[in-house]
Design a protein around this motif. Structure first.
Motif, PDB file in Angstrom:
ATOM      1  N   VAL A  61       2.682 -74.921 -57.299  1.00 51.88           N
ATOM      2  CA  VAL A  61       2.156 -73.950 -58.130  1.00 51.88           C
ATOM      3  C   VAL A  61       2.963 -72.998 -58.710  1.00 51.88           C
ATOM      4  CG1 VAL A  61       0.370 -72.144 -58.203  1.00 51.88           C
ATOM      5  CG2 VAL A  61      -0.161 -74.371 -57.051  1.00 51.88           C
ATOM      6  N   THR A  62       3.938 -72.420 -57.785  1.00 59.25           N
ATOM      7  CA  THR A  62       5.006 -71.410 -58.166  1.00 59.25           C
ATOM      8  C   THR A  62       6.089 -72.087 -59.079  1.00 59.25           C
ATOM      9  OG1 THR A  62       6.215 -71.972 -56.269  1.00 59.25           O
ATOM     10  CG2 THR A  62       4.704 -70.089 -56.232  1.00 59.25           C
ATOM     11  N   PHE A  63       6.320 -73.254 -59.079  1.00 60.16           N
ATOM     12  CA  PHE A  63       7.178 -74.134 -59.712  1.00 60.16           C
ATOM     13  C   PHE A  63       6.642 -74.337 -61.178  1.00 60.16           C
ATOM     14  CE2 PHE A  63       9.655 -77.516 -61.743  1.00 60.16           C
ATOM     15  CZ  PHE A  63      10.782 -77.341 -61.383  1.00 60.16           C
ATOM     16  N   ALA A  64       5.250 -74.472 -61.485  1.00 58.74           N
ATOM     17  CA  ALA A  64       4.817 -74.683 -62.527  1.00 58.74           C
ATOM     18  C   ALA A  64       4.912 -73.425 -63.400  1.00 58.74           C
ATOM     19  CB  ALA A  64       3.358 -75.176 -62.483  1.00 58.74           C
ATOM     20  N   VAL A  65       4.508 -72.178 -62.824  1.00 55.33           N
ATOM     21  CA  VAL A  65       4.567 -71.051 -63.371  1.00 55.33           C
ATOM     22  C   VAL A  65       6.115 -70.653 -63.799  1.00 55.33           C
ATOM     23  CG1 VAL A  65       4.352 -68.518 -63.347  1.00 55.33           C
ATOM     24  CG2 VAL A  65       2.505 -70.121 -62.287  1.00 55.33           C
ATOM     25  N   ILE A  66       6.955 -70.969 -62.847  1.00 56.30           N
ATOM     26  CA  ILE A  66       8.500 -70.557 -63.237  1.00 56.30           C
ATOM     27  C   ILE A  66       8.907 -71.609 -64.282  1.00 56.30           C
ATOM     28  CG2 ILE A  66      10.934 -70.741 -62.290  1.00 56.30           C
ATOM     29  CD1 ILE A  66       9.407 -69.721 -59.629  1.00 56.30           C
ATOM     30  N   ILE A 121      -7.400 -77.014 -55.699  1.00 50.10           N
ATOM     31  CA  ILE A 121      -6.058 -77.186 -56.290  1.00 50.10           C
ATOM     32  C   ILE A 121      -5.271 -77.603 -54.904  1.00 50.10           C
ATOM     33  CG2 ILE A 121      -3.673 -76.365 -56.957  1.00 50.10           C
ATOM     34  CD1 ILE A 121      -5.307 -75.112 -59.145  1.00 50.10           C
ATOM     35  N   PHE A 122      -5.406 -76.544 -53.860  1.00 48.22           N
ATOM     36  CA  PHE A 122      -4.549 -76.664 -52.718  1.00 48.22           C
ATOM     37  C   PHE A 122      -5.224 -77.644 -51.872  1.00 48.22           C
ATOM     38  CE2 PHE A 122      -3.071 -72.523 -53.754  1.00 48.22           C
ATOM     39  CZ  PHE A 122      -1.811 -72.817 -53.888  1.00 48.22           C
ATOM     40  N   PHE A 123      -6.646 -77.867 -51.626  1.00 49.01           N
ATOM     41  CA  PHE A 123      -7.189 -79.078 -50.915  1.00 49.01           C
ATOM     42  C   PHE A 123      -6.710 -80.079 -51.373  1.00 49.01           C
ATOM     43  CE2 PHE A 123     -10.904 -76.146 -49.025  1.00 49.01           C
ATOM     44  CZ  PHE A 123     -10.198 -75.516 -48.282  1.00 49.01           C
ATOM     45  N   ALA A 124      -6.801 -80.563 -52.655  1.00 48.53           N
ATOM     46  CA  ALA A 124      -6.341 -81.689 -53.403  1.00 48.53           C
ATOM     47  C   ALA A 124      -5.011 -82.049 -52.707  1.00 48.53           C
ATOM     48  CB  ALA A 124      -6.421 -81.615 -54.817  1.00 48.53           C
ATOM     49  N   MET A 125      -4.030 -81.242 -52.671  1.00 51.42           N
ATOM     50  CA  MET A 125      -2.780 -81.277 -52.192  1.00 51.42           C
ATOM     51  C   MET A 125      -2.383 -81.540 -50.649  1.00 51.42           C
ATOM     52  SD  MET A 125      -0.872 -78.231 -54.520  1.00 51.42           S
ATOM     53  CE  MET A 125       0.565 -78.115 -53.359  1.00 51.42           C
ATOM     54  N   GLY A 126      -3.626 -81.471 -50.135  1.00 56.05           N
ATOM     55  CA  GLY A 126      -3.714 -81.705 -48.640  1.00 56.05           C
ATOM     56  C   GLY A 126      -3.755 -80.589 -47.463  1.00 56.05           C
ATOM     57  N   ALA A 127      -4.039 -79.398 -48.113  1.00 56.77           N
ATOM     58  CA  ALA A 127      -4.258 -78.156 -47.284  1.00 56.77           C
ATOM     59  C   ALA A 127      -5.609 -78.318 -46.407  1.00 56.77           C
ATOM     60  CB  ALA A 127      -4.135 -77.070 -48.180  1.00 56.77           C
ATOM     61  N   THR A 128      -5.150 -77.756 -45.248  1.00 57.78           N
ATOM     62  CA  THR A 128      -6.681 -77.899 -44.443  1.00 57.78           C
ATOM     63  C   THR A 128      -7.094 -76.386 -44.590  1.00 57.78           C
ATOM     64  OG1 THR A 128      -5.166 -76.848 -42.501  1.00 57.78           O
ATOM     65  CG2 THR A 128      -5.488 -79.283 -42.746  1.00 57.78           C
ATOM     66  N   ALA A 129      -8.164 -76.028 -44.094  1.00 54.96           N
ATOM     67  CA  ALA A 129      -9.063 -74.707 -44.215  1.00 54.96           C
ATOM     68  C   ALA A 129      -7.902 -73.688 -43.396  1.00 54.96           C
ATOM     69  CB  ALA A 129     -10.267 -74.789 -43.483  1.00 54.96           C
ATOM     70  N   SER A 131      -4.767 -73.627 -43.168  1.00 52.49           N
ATOM     71  CA  SER A 131      -3.454 -73.591 -43.992  1.00 52.49           C
ATOM     72  C   SER A 131      -3.857 -72.960 -45.280  1.00 52.49           C
ATOM     73  CB  SER A 131      -2.726 -74.798 -44.300  1.00 52.49           C
ATOM     74  OG  SER A 131      -3.574 -75.733 -44.742  1.00 52.49           O
ATOM     75  N   TYR A 132      -5.208 -73.350 -45.624  1.00 51.12           N
ATOM     76  CA  TYR A 132      -5.394 -72.694 -47.052  1.00 51.12           C
ATOM     77  C   TYR A 132      -5.524 -71.055 -46.723  1.00 51.12           C
ATOM     78  CZ  TYR A 132      -8.278 -71.315 -51.080  1.00 51.12           C
ATOM     79  OH  TYR A 132      -8.714 -70.409 -51.950  1.00 51.12           O
ATOM     80  N   GLU A 133      -6.372 -70.707 -45.799  1.00 52.46           N
ATOM     81  CA  GLU A 133      -6.559 -69.317 -45.409  1.00 52.46           C
ATOM     82  C   GLU A 133      -5.281 -68.512 -45.512  1.00 52.46           C
ATOM     83  OE1 GLU A 133      -8.485 -66.277 -42.182  1.00 52.46           O
ATOM     84  OE2 GLU A 133      -8.899 -68.543 -42.332  1.00 52.46           O
ATOM     85  N   LEU A 134      -4.098 -69.080 -44.784  1.00 58.73           N
ATOM     86  CA  LEU A 134      -2.888 -68.398 -44.683  1.00 58.73           C
ATOM     87  C   LEU A 134      -1.997 -68.608 -46.061  1.00 58.73           C
ATOM     88  CD1 LEU A 134      -1.010 -67.417 -42.454  1.00 58.73           C
ATOM     89  CD2 LEU A 134      -0.077 -69.694 -41.886  1.00 58.73           C
ATOM     90  N   LEU A 135      -2.067 -69.708 -46.490  1.00 57.84           N
ATOM     91  CA  LEU A 135      -1.192 -69.720 -47.782  1.00 57.84           C
ATOM     92  C   LEU A 135      -1.725 -68.711 -48.775  1.00 57.84           C
ATOM     93  CD1 LEU A 135      -2.547 -71.464 -50.589  1.00 57.84           C
ATOM     94  CD2 LEU A 135      -2.152 -73.449 -48.925  1.00 57.84           C
ATOM     95  N   MET A 136      -2.909 -68.414 -48.831  1.00 56.33           N
ATOM     96  CA  MET A 136      -3.816 -67.565 -49.860  1.00 56.33           C
ATOM     97  C   MET A 136      -3.338 -66.159 -49.563  1.00 56.33           C
ATOM     98  SD  MET A 136      -4.700 -69.024 -52.442  1.00 56.33           S
ATOM     99  CE  MET A 136      -5.697 -67.752 -53.160  1.00 56.33           C
ATOM    100  N   GLN A 137      -2.832 -65.809 -48.246  1.00 59.76           N
ATOM    101  CA  GLN A 137      -2.329 -64.456 -48.169  1.00 59.76           C
ATOM    102  C   GLN A 137      -1.133 -64.181 -48.901  1.00 59.76           C
ATOM    103  OE1 GLN A 137      -1.871 -63.466 -43.840  1.00 59.76           O
ATOM    104  NE2 GLN A 137      -3.606 -64.665 -43.458  1.00 59.76           N
ATOM    105  N   TYR A 138      -0.305 -65.316 -49.040  1.00 59.55           N
ATOM    106  CA  TYR A 138       0.933 -65.382 -49.924  1.00 59.55           C
ATOM    107  C   TYR A 138       0.559 -65.486 -51.411  1.00 59.55           C
ATOM    108  CZ  TYR A 138       5.667 -66.497 -51.441  1.00 59.55           C
ATOM    109  OH  TYR A 138       6.791 -66.640 -51.919  1.00 59.55           O
ATOM    110  N   MET A 139      -0.212 -66.193 -51.626  1.00 59.45           N
ATOM    111  CA  MET A 139      -0.382 -66.823 -52.984  1.00 59.45           C
ATOM    112  C   MET A 139      -1.171 -65.564 -53.884  1.00 59.45           C
ATOM    113  SD  MET A 139       1.087 -69.034 -54.224  1.00 59.45           S
ATOM    114  CE  MET A 139       0.282 -69.213 -55.675  1.00 59.45           C
ATOM    115  N   THR A 140      -2.180 -64.828 -53.092  1.00 56.39           N
ATOM    116  CA  THR A 140      -2.824 -63.864 -53.925  1.00 56.39           C
ATOM    117  C   THR A 140      -1.881 -62.785 -54.469  1.00 56.39           C
ATOM    118  OG1 THR A 140      -5.001 -64.475 -52.579  1.00 56.39           O
ATOM    119  CG2 THR A 140      -4.749 -62.070 -53.487  1.00 56.39           C
ATOM    120  N   VAL A 141      -1.187 -62.356 -53.484  1.00 53.77           N
ATOM    121  CA  VAL A 141      -0.082 -61.345 -53.925  1.00 53.77           C
ATOM    122  C   VAL A 141       1.019 -61.810 -54.901  1.00 53.77           C
ATOM    123  CG1 VAL A 141       1.951 -59.721 -53.209  1.00 53.77           C
ATOM    124  CG2 VAL A 141      -0.083 -60.128 -51.695  1.00 53.77           C
ATOM    125  N   TRP A 142       1.241 -63.174 -54.856  1.00 50.06           N
ATOM    126  CA  TRP A 142       2.350 -63.685 -55.800  1.00 50.06           C
ATOM    127  C   TRP A 142       1.631 -63.766 -56.980  1.00 50.06           C
ATOM    128  CZ3 TRP A 142       3.464 -67.634 -59.009  1.00 50.06           C
ATOM    129  CH2 TRP A 142       5.103 -67.862 -59.216  1.00 50.06           C
TER     130      TRP A 142
END
Length: 459
Positions: A61-66, A121-129, A131-142
């Motif tokens: 996701v970040t690479f797509a934006v960059i 998007i992230f569940f399609a990539m294989g994220a679990t519930a 890991s999704y909760e954890l990664l969104m702490q990062y992605m929401t701010v980003w």
């Protein structure tokens, strides 16, 4: 309005000296940024495997934006440099302003879309519930702060279009340093500052980007007066946006082909076992460092070409490409020799596994033989964008990866084995370099003939 003498260097100065003066600061900035990015990953890794894995899910996701940001910066640099070459500083200022607003609106819209559809998007990539909760702490701010990342990149493109590379390179390095300092403070806490964990890493990035924005906007808008604070000519803003997107979108598409090709190459390597995949991963990181001069030149050569293209000094633009290409061949040959000498040592540094070491040794000996030829292709690609031929650049990238590089690597692997992958890759670079060299030189010759015809037609 203040103007930089460096613009005159691009049109009249010694090309070798000009390219050197522009490229060295970019190399320094890139090395510094790479170092600080490693520091960022290191601190997140200290939180544990799960946070590190969660951040890994965010990379596509970040690479797509960059990638979009890089494409827009390429379009910005090409359009503005050509206008400067034509001698219209006022229009360059209008177009620079349009580039900033266009980029901010596009990136904000994409970030909002990613935020709204983050779960599928992230569940399609294989994220679990979890890991999704954890990664969104990062992605929401980003995601909410990523506009602050794109704006300095576009500002840097405006600087480069004017022939200035020191300030943007050192500025981004400074932002990287601030990010590295804030990372441990915000991730683990310090005094009254609470430990924010993975969210602190994203917040450190947003704060450093914000500071970079403030400094760069002050220099561009107040000191150098190269941008307006509000688009004052809507017709020109719309025209500028169209021109930037015409180059920027194909450039972004070409940039996105690189991770796709690497993913396919990794899948091919996986059929030979995990040691080959591990060696390929390490080798690609070594390649990014070994090719840093080529990457820096691919950023500094286009403004030289675009300005001279705008000034109808096509022969000078052509000469700039030839100088850069010849230097890259010689430089990368030297790099290949050095890497071959230290191949055994590098393999031991990066892995304790004898199988990985063996594959990595051959990678470091064989693959660098094609880096100079790969540089010819990369410089041709950036030159096409500088000449406002973005579709040629996109097509060259498609040919490079999916007609030459990957098929020949696969055939080499089928015929010889693991080392055949590397030999096939080098042969792919040879074939693509021949195509790129003939194509870009033919394009320059075509423009030279057009320019000569225009001169003859004048009374």
């Amino acid at each position: 309005m203040s103007t930089s003498s460096s613009a005159n260097d691009l049109l009249r100065g010694d090309l070798t000296v000009t390219l050197k003066k522009m490229t060295v600061p970019v190399i320094i900035g890139m090395i510094t940024m790479m170092t600080f990015n490693l520091v960022d990953t290191f601190f997140i890794g200290l939180l544990g495997t799960q946070p590190l894995a969660a951040v890994s899910f965010t990379f596509p996701v970040t690479f797509a934006v960059i990638s979009l940001s890089i494409g827009l910066s390429i379009g910005t640099s090409a359009v503005i440099a050509k206008i400067i070459g034509q001698g219209d500083q006022q229009q360059a200022r209008t177009y620079a302003t349009a580039a900033l607003y266009l980029s901010a609106i596009l990136v904000a819209a994409i970030a909002l879309a990613f935020y709204l559809f983050s779960q599928p998007i992230f569940f399609a990539m294989g994220a679990t519930a979890s890991s999704y909760e954890l990664l969104m702490q990062y992605m929401t701010v980003w995601l909410w702060g990523c506009v602050l990342l794109i704006l300095p990149m576009i500002c840097n493109a405006i600087f480069r279009a004017n022939g200035e590379t020191k300030l943007p390179s050192y500025g981004m390095a400074g932002a990287g340093l601030m990010n590295a300092i804030l990372d441990p403070i915000l991730i683990f806490g310090l005094g009254p500052i609470p430990a924010l964990g993975i969210q602190g890493a994203a917040l450190a990035s947003v704060i450093s980007w914000s500071c970079a924005c403030l400094v760069i906007f002050y220099v561009l808008g107040v000191r150098q007066q190269r941008i307006y604070f509000w688009p004052h000519d809507m017709a020109a803003t719309v025209a500028a946006s169209r021109q930037i997107l015409t180059i920027g979108l194909p450039a972004a598409g070409a940039n996105m082909l690189t991770p796709v090709a690497m993913a396919v190459m990794t899948a091919i390597a996986a059929s030979y076992g995990e040691p080959v995949v591990a060696a390929l991963g390490v080798g690609s990181r070594i390649e990014s460092i070994a090719s840093i001069v080529v990457l820096a030149l691919s950023m500094t050569l286009p403004p030289v070409i675009s300005q001279n293209f705008g000034a109808r000094q096509i022969q000078r633009a052509h000469q700039a490409y030839r100088i850069a290409a010849k230097f890259v061949i010689g430089w990368q040959l030297l790099v290949a020799v050095v890497l071959a000498v230290v191949a055994v040592w590098l393999a031991q540094v990066f892995s304790d596994d004898p199988q990985v070491q063996q594959v990595l040794r051959w990678y470091v000996v064989i693959m660098p033989l094609g880096y100079g030829l790969q540089g010819i292709v990369i410089l041709a690609n950036s030159s096409f964008n500088a000449l406002h031929k973005p579709n040629n650049a996109l097509m060259l990238s498609v040919v490079r990866f999916f007609v030459c590089y990957l098929p020949l690597a696969y055939i080499g692997g089928m015929l010889i084995g693991v080392n055949g992958l590397f030999i096939g890759s080098v042969v792919g670079n040879v074939v693509t370099a021949v195509i790129a060299w003939r194509w870009i030189n033919g394009t320059f010759s075509h423009f030279e003939q057009q320019s000569a015809a225009i001169v003859e037609a004048k009374p």
